[in-house]
Write a protein that holds these residues in place. Sequence first.
Motif, PDB file in Angstrom:
ATOM      1  N   LEU A 117       0.845  -1.187   0.000  1.00  9.46           N
ATOM      2  CA  LEU A 117       0.000   0.000   0.000  1.00  9.46           C
ATOM      3  C   LEU A 117       0.878   1.235   0.000  1.00  9.46           C
ATOM      4  N   THR A 295      -9.088  -1.117   5.725  1.00  9.29           N
ATOM      5  CA  THR A 295      -8.416  -0.567   4.546  1.00  9.29           C
ATOM      6  C   THR A 295      -9.068   0.735   4.109  1.00  9.29           C
ATOM      7  N   ARG A 299      -7.369   4.384   3.865  1.00 11.36           N
ATOM      8  CA  ARG A 299      -7.435   5.159   2.619  1.00 11.36           C
ATOM      9  C   ARG A 299      -7.983   6.555   2.862  1.00 11.36           C
ATOM     10  N   ASP A 300      -8.908   6.677   3.795  1.00 13.89           N
ATOM     11  CA  ASP A 300      -9.531   7.971   4.084  1.00 13.89           C
ATOM     12  C   ASP A 300      -8.780   8.778   5.137  1.00 13.89           C
TER      13      ASP A 300
END
Length: 340
Positions: A117, A295, A299-300
């Motif tokens: 990631l 996840t 991501r946020d």
Amino acid sequence: MTTNTSTQIQLVARPVGWPTHDDFRSVTVELPELAPGEVRVANEFISVDPYMRGRMNDVRSYTPPYALGETMTGGAIGRVVESTSDAHSVGDVVLHQEGWRDVSQGAASGYRVVPELPGVPLSTYLGMLGLTGFTAYLGLLEIAKMKEGEIVFISGAAGAVGTAAGQIARLKGASRVIGSAGTPAKVALLTEKYGYDAAFNYKDAPVRKQLKAAAPDGIDVYFDNVGGDHLEAALSSFNDGGRAALCGAIQDYNATERVAGPSNMSNIVTRGLTLQGFTVGNHFQHYRAFTEEMTGWFRDGKIVFDETVVEGIDNAVEAFFGLMRGENTGKMVVRVGSAA
């Protein structure tokens, strides 16, 4: 680092009370040629965790004890450096349970390929994105069945599971999140970084007294990493119908004498409380939901985390001792290879 040999840490004696260096040894193992369907992995990070202390005892538990004279196991993440598996390519990042060594080798089925990631260190798969985060998620939402608007107390809150649990409680709508920790710096971190509404140093005064002050309206959910006086305090502060997810009992791990239980167990009856112990191995049906939700939070930008990183496989035992002494903030990991 050569990948034809593996430096490994083995348990050679059952600790009595606090472990010592004499309970462990480091060995160098020559690795054989790969058999069909195997992989060789250069580990980058290995995990040290409180549950490992229990596995050093030859007693009945939810997982078998470590065998004397054999290399210990635990969470690890690394890269494939050699493969005879159609499902694994050289360079793949894999998550597995062959920790406590710098190079691992075995059947490819035991090594799960995970994506890299952007901006997220691989070690996060051993913490917030891995079983640590899943433990917090499972305990709060499936075991204690936390609901929006409830008041949550988390012991050992500055550790890997505690820092995850506090954030998950907040994201899931808890009205108040309270944590305990063992130093002023950790207490400040809980409120300043991890979104706890209140936190206290359990060394400053009796836990029962401090919890009453931090939760004047009582608590609905308790996530227990400690046991002992923390569990007793929770039993005192529970509102009717309260629930506890019993995850760990750090207070007992190195005890040489019987640890006294809570003196107020009758509250379980009079307040209609539910206390449930759990281990993640019995609940993997929830892992996909956790992965998708965690996840998304990453991501946020809704999740933060700390790691305490110890360098070198030769310092893995000392890292474990540090974990037992509470020297870590967030997840404790050992970097045994190049970071990514």
